[in-house]
Design a protein around this motif. Structure first.
Motif, PDB file in Angstrom:
ATOM      1  N   UNK A 162       0.836  -1.210   0.000  1.00 45.58           N
ATOM      2  CA  UNK A 162       0.000   0.000   0.000  1.00 45.58           C
ATOM      3  C   UNK A 162       0.865   1.253   0.000  1.00 45.58           C
ATOM      4  N   UNK A 163       1.917   1.271   0.814  1.00 46.95           N
ATOM      5  CA  UNK A 163       2.799   2.439   0.846  1.00 46.95           C
ATOM      6  C   UNK A 163       3.444   2.667  -0.513  1.00 46.95           C
ATOM      7  N   UNK A 164       3.828   1.576  -1.184  1.00 48.15           N
ATOM      8  CA  UNK A 164       4.413   1.694  -2.524  1.00 48.15           C
ATOM      9  C   UNK A 164       3.394   2.250  -3.511  1.00 48.15           C
ATOM     10  N   UNK A 165       2.184   1.714  -3.468  1.00 51.59           N
ATOM     11  CA  UNK A 165       1.142   2.182  -4.387  1.00 51.59           C
ATOM     12  C   UNK A 165       0.873   3.671  -4.190  1.00 51.59           C
ATOM     13  N   UNK A 166       0.776   4.093  -2.952  1.00 56.55           N
ATOM     14  CA  UNK A 166       0.501   5.506  -2.671  1.00 56.55           C
ATOM     15  C   UNK A 166       1.668   6.389  -3.104  1.00 56.55           C
ATOM     16  N   UNK A 167       2.893   5.931  -2.900  1.00 54.58           N
ATOM     17  CA  UNK A 167       4.059   6.734  -3.286  1.00 54.58           C
ATOM     18  C   UNK A 167       4.159   6.849  -4.805  1.00 54.58           C
ATOM     19  N   UNK A 168       3.931   5.745  -5.527  1.00 50.81           N
ATOM     20  CA  UNK A 168       4.015   5.814  -6.985  1.00 50.81           C
ATOM     21  C   UNK A 168       2.908   6.697  -7.555  1.00 50.81           C
ATOM     22  N   UNK A 169       1.734   6.660  -6.939  1.00 57.09           N
ATOM     23  CA  UNK A 169       0.658   7.562  -7.373  1.00 57.09           C
ATOM     24  C   UNK A 169       1.072   9.013  -7.165  1.00 57.09           C
ATOM     25  N   UNK A 170       1.712   9.291  -6.026  1.00 56.96           N
ATOM     26  CA  UNK A 170       2.197  10.653  -5.770  1.00 56.96           C
ATOM     27  C   UNK A 170       3.291  11.043  -6.760  1.00 56.96           C
ATOM     28  N   UNK A 171       4.023  10.044  -7.263  1.00 56.96           N
ATOM     29  CA  UNK A 171       5.070  10.297  -8.268  1.00 56.96           C
ATOM     30  C   UNK A 171       4.491  10.500  -9.664  1.00 56.96           C
ATOM     31  N   UNK A 172       3.199  10.323  -9.824  1.00 58.90           N
ATOM     32  CA  UNK A 172       2.570  10.575 -11.113  1.00 58.90           C
ATOM     33  C   UNK A 172       2.109   9.353 -11.876  1.00 58.90           C
ATOM     34  N   UNK A 173       2.280   8.174 -11.314  1.00 59.88           N
ATOM     35  CA  UNK A 173       1.820   6.959 -11.975  1.00 59.88           C
ATOM     36  C   UNK A 173       0.318   6.751 -11.766  1.00 59.88           C
ATOM     37  N   UNK A 174      -0.349   6.222 -12.790  1.00 58.63           N
ATOM     38  CA  UNK A 174      -1.641   5.576 -12.588  1.00 58.63           C
ATOM     39  C   UNK A 174      -1.326   4.193 -12.042  1.00 58.63           C
ATOM     40  N   UNK A 232      13.989   3.635  -7.541  1.00 60.44           N
ATOM     41  CA  UNK A 232      14.270   2.681  -8.616  1.00 60.44           C
ATOM     42  C   UNK A 232      13.345   2.845  -9.810  1.00 60.44           C
ATOM     43  N   UNK A 233      12.137   3.329  -9.589  1.00 67.31           N
ATOM     44  CA  UNK A 233      11.175   3.501 -10.684  1.00 67.31           C
ATOM     45  C   UNK A 233      11.146   4.924 -11.215  1.00 67.31           C
ATOM     46  N   UNK A 234      11.975   5.790 -10.650  1.00 73.48           N
ATOM     47  CA  UNK A 234      11.992   7.186 -11.070  1.00 73.48           C
ATOM     48  C   UNK A 234      13.217   7.519 -11.904  1.00 73.48           C
TER      49      UNK A 234
END
Length: 246
Positions: free
Chosen positions: A20-32, A226-228
C-alpha cells in the motif's frame, strides 16, 4: 483509455503494508496505479480510495500471482485501461516461520508457490509487456543475509527471487528496462509483527545502528527511487533498505 503519455504501474500485494505504501508513493510520483490484491478486497479498495482522495489515479484488480493465466489477465486489463505498463513492483509474498528441523513441506510448498512461482509469473509477464524506459522491481528480504533462526524456508524463497531478478536484468539487454530487487530489513508491518513478542521485536529493531524498525514508507522511498528518473543507472542490483542491519 488514458492518454498514451500516462505512466502506469502495477503493484502486486498493493493492499498490504509495504504494498500500500508503494502504491501511494508511486501515485504521488505521477503513476496511474493498478493495486493488485489476492484476497482482501476491502483493503485494496481502501488503498484506491486513499490514492484517488489525493487526486491520483488507481484501480484495484484481483489475481493469484502464482496462476499464470490470472497474471496474464492482470496485465491485459491494465493495458486495456491505461494503454501500457511502465513499472511493475512485485511486493506480494507470504512468510511462514519454523526451525528447519520442524519445517513442514506443506508450509514450504505454499511459500514456494507464492514467493518463487509467483515472482516468476509476474516477472515473465513484465518482461514481455513493460515499455522502454520502464522498471521492474521484485522483493527479496534482508533475512537472506541475516541468517536468522526459523527463517530458512522463507529466506530460501527470497534467495531464488534475487537470482531470477539479476538474471532477468541481463536478459533484457537493449530494452532500456531496469530490473532490481528490494530487500527490506525488519519492517513494522502486520506480516512481520505477526506472532512476535515484544522482546523479539525489540531485539530485531536493535540490529540496525539506527535502533528502530523500518516503516513501509521507508521501503516505498527505495521503490520510488528505482522507478523514477534518478534510478535509471541502477540495474541488476539488490537494494537493501534496512538501516544498516546487515
Amino acid at each position: 483509455m488514458a492518454r498514451p503519455t500516462t505512466r502506469t504501474a502495477i503493484v502486486t500485494g498493493g493492499s498490504g503494508g509495504i504494498g500500500r505504501a508503494v502504491a501511494e508513493r508511486l501515485a504521488a510520483d505521477g503513476y496511474a496505479v493498478v493495486v493488485h490484491y489476492s484476497g482482501n478486497e476491502r483493503r485494496a479498495a481502501e488503498t484506491v480510495e486513499a490514492i484517488t482522495g489525493e487526486g491520483g489515479t488507481a484501480v484495484a484488480t484481483r489475481a493469484d500471482v502464482a496462476d499464470e493465466n490470472q497474471v496474464v489477465a492482470l496485465f491485459d486489463s491494465t493495458e486495456r485501461r491505461f494503454g501500457g505498463v511502465d513499472a511493475v513492483v512485485h511486493t506480494a509474498g507470504i512468510m511462514e516461520l519454523a526451525p528447519l528441523a520442524e519445517t513442514e513441506f506443506d508450509m514450504l510448498d505454499r511459500m514456494l508457490r507464492t514467493n518463487v512461482r509467483g515472482t516468476l509469473a509476474v516477472a515473465r509477464e513484465a518482461a514481455r509487456r513493460v515499455r522502454g524506459g520502464g522498471a521492474i522491481v521484485t522483493f527479496s528480504s534482508t533475512v537472506v543475509r541475516l541468517a536468522l533462526p526459523t527463517y530458512a524456508g522463507y529466506a530460501a524463497t527470497k534467495g531464488a527471487v534475487e537470482a531470477m531478478t539479476l538474471i532477468l536484468a541481463r536478459e533484457l539487454r537493449g530494452r532500456d528496462i531496469t530490473v532490481n530487487a528490494v530487500a527490506p530489513g525488519p519492517t513494522a508491518t502486520p506480516l512481520f509483527l505477526d506472532g512476535k513478542d515484544e522482546a523479539t521485536v525489540s531485539r530485531l529493531a536493535a540490529q540496525s545502528p539506527l535502533e528502530r524498525l523500518g516503516t513501509p514508507v521507508d521501503i516505498a522511498g527505495a521503490v520510488s527511487f528505482l522507478t523514477g528518473p534518478d534510478g535509471r543507472w541502477i540495474n541488476g542490483q539488490v537494494l537493501a533498505p534496512n538501516g544498516g542491519a546487515a
